[in-house]
Enzyme design. Structure first.
Site, PDB file in Angstrom:
ATOM      1  N   TYR A 125       0.858  -1.188   0.000  1.00  0.00           N
ATOM      2  CA  TYR A 125       0.000   0.000   0.000  1.00  0.00           C
ATOM      3  C   TYR A 125       0.889   1.232   0.000  1.00  0.00           C
ATOM      4  O   TYR A 125       1.914   1.287   0.688  1.00  0.00           O
ATOM      5  CB  TYR A 125      -0.895   0.032   1.239  1.00  0.00           C
ATOM      6  CG  TYR A 125      -1.656   1.340   1.390  1.00  0.00           C
ATOM      7  CD1 TYR A 125      -2.918   1.500   0.822  1.00  0.00           C
ATOM      8  CD2 TYR A 125      -1.105   2.423   2.073  1.00  0.00           C
ATOM      9  CE1 TYR A 125      -3.608   2.699   0.939  1.00  0.00           C
ATOM     10  CE2 TYR A 125      -1.787   3.616   2.194  1.00  0.00           C
ATOM     11  CZ  TYR A 125      -3.032   3.752   1.623  1.00  0.00           C
ATOM     12  OH  TYR A 125      -3.694   4.944   1.728  1.00  0.00           O
TER      13      TYR A 125
ATOM     14  N   GLU B 129      -3.386   7.582  -4.163  1.00  0.00           N
ATOM     15  CA  GLU B 129      -3.428   6.345  -3.384  1.00  0.00           C
ATOM     16  C   GLU B 129      -3.296   5.165  -4.330  1.00  0.00           C
ATOM     17  O   GLU B 129      -4.118   4.998  -5.239  1.00  0.00           O
ATOM     18  CB  GLU B 129      -4.730   6.244  -2.587  1.00  0.00           C
ATOM     19  CG  GLU B 129      -4.777   5.010  -1.690  1.00  0.00           C
ATOM     20  CD  GLU B 129      -6.054   4.935  -0.869  1.00  0.00           C
ATOM     21  OE1 GLU B 129      -5.961   4.891   0.367  1.00  0.00           O
ATOM     22  OE2 GLU B 129      -7.140   4.921  -1.481  1.00  0.00           O
TER      23      GLU B 129
END
Length: 396
Positions: A118, A206
């Site tokens: 992530y 993101e």
């Protein structure tokens, strides 16, 4: 301004961030043709078919599928296009899928195991610096990771005056437990991702997951991107990426009149000038036992036309049981607001729900005369406390 995954990846690619080969398609036939071109370009024998909506959780909702043949690409695209995709971010009403992204499959056999990470870049408002958040636990909701395994979330702050330094990119790759070629690829990836964030005037990048392939390449397998609205005048190409189908229709209409409008879930509509007064008005509505149905700031240049437009937008919400208009006339003249209210009544017709009006400041007396002489059924208030009392009385 939110943009689609495929658009975010276009921006990433411009800055040297590695992304899977892919094309957007609006029909099953176009998806099939896109898969053919991707196979010719990359040799891929599997493809990801991904619904393009402004929401996360698409995979869990059935909006991301893996195809193992060209015919299956077409079948999956047919099943996804036109579906109402419901995720934890769309709400129960879901979003209709109008386009799909067809991408090369990046899960393929090799010498090492694929891994998912992530990574996001955003502004840390407390320090005035940009922050890169990253974790070894990619592919999951970062909120779940933060709750259950907070020690697996790392942060790297970057001074926007100097930009990301090589040692910071290396530290990120080290914390992700990478070695060899994958380590070097991650260093390049992080540096390019930060350049994309700054160069595009984004408020958020993101990537979940950042993917390490079995041959040690690092790719952005997904991309959630938010561009700062205030910077769009510098990026006409990004402004053209706006998809009105993905936005609330009332918010789109409000934007045409330069109204700052956000729809909420309550039962009391409010129209205010100034963000601070709007927040105070929403608080007083809750204190009185109601729930705000919207945030609507008409701004400092409001006139009769914009006030009428705001009135119409509020009345489109069937949950609204009363409207509170709270104007403090500084730059905005109260009589102009009153003119807008009167005109809205005349053009819309009889309004069945109660309207509470509090006008104070510039030309407040003239505004009161206008409303009193109009014959409208409105409830006047002088103080916020009085307005709150009338809201409580009329709603409850």
């Amino acid at each position: 301004m939110n943009i689609h995954e495929f658009q975010g990846k276009q921006i990433l690619k411009q800055y040297g961030v590695a992304v899977p080969a892919g094309e957007v398609a609006h029909t099953p036939e176009k998806a099939y043709e896109a898969a053919q071109r991707i196979k010719a370009e990359t040799g891929a024998d599997t493809w990801a078919v991904k619904a393009q909506i402004h929401a996360g959780g698409r995979g869990k909702g059935g909006g991301v599928k893996i195809a193992r043949s060209l015919d299956e690409v077409k079948q999956l695209a047919k099943s996804i296009l036109g579906m109402t995709l419901v995720t934890h971010q769309t709400g129960p009403e879901g979003k209709v899928v109008h386009k799909v992204l067809v991408e090369q499959g990046i899960y393929y056999p090799g010498e090492s195991e694929p891994r998912e990470f992530y990574m996001s870049v955003l502004l840390n408002r407390e320090t005035g610096k940009n922050i890169i958040m990253y974790s070894t636990e990619g592919g999951m909701d970062i909120e779940t990771v933060a709750e259950k395994t907070p020690h697996l979330i790392f942060r790297e702050e970057v001074d926007p005056g100097v930009g990301i330094q090589a040692f910071q990119a290396r530290r990120i790759a080290f914390n992700l437990k990478l070695t060899g070629k994958a380590f070097k690829e991650m260093v390049k990836f992080v540096s390019a991702l930060y350049r994309a964030f700054e160069g595009s005037d984004a408020s958020l990048f993101e990537i979940n997951p950042v993917f390490k392939t079995s041959d040690e390449r690092i790719m952005a397998a997904d991309a959630k991107v938010n561009i700062d609205d205030n910077a769009l005048y510098r990026h006409s190409d990004y402004a053209a990426m706006r998809d009105l189908n993905e936005e609330d229709p009332t918010e789109v209409e409000a934007g045409k009149y330069n109204l700052n409008f956000i729809k909420l879930e309550g039962n009391v509509g409010c129209m205010v000038n100034g963000a601070g007064l709007a927040m105070a008005t929403m608080d007083i509505i809750k204190h009185s036992g109601g729930e705000p149905a919207n945030f609507l700031d008409v701004g400092g240049t409001a006139n009769a036309q914009t006030v009428e437009a705001g009135f119409r937008i509020i009345l489109k919400d069937p949950n609204v049981k009363a409207i509170l208009i709270n104007i403090f006339g500084g730059i905005v003249r109260c009589d102009r607001v009153a003119e807008g209210i009167v005109e809205a009544y005349r053009t819309i017709g009889k309004i069945e729900i109660p309207v509470i009006v509090r006008l104070q400041g510039t030309n407040a007396e003239e505004a009161k005369v206008l409303i009193d002489n109009s014959g409208l059924e409105v409830h006047s208030a002088i103080t916020l406390e009085e307005a709150a009392g009338k809201v409580s009385e009329l709603v409850n």
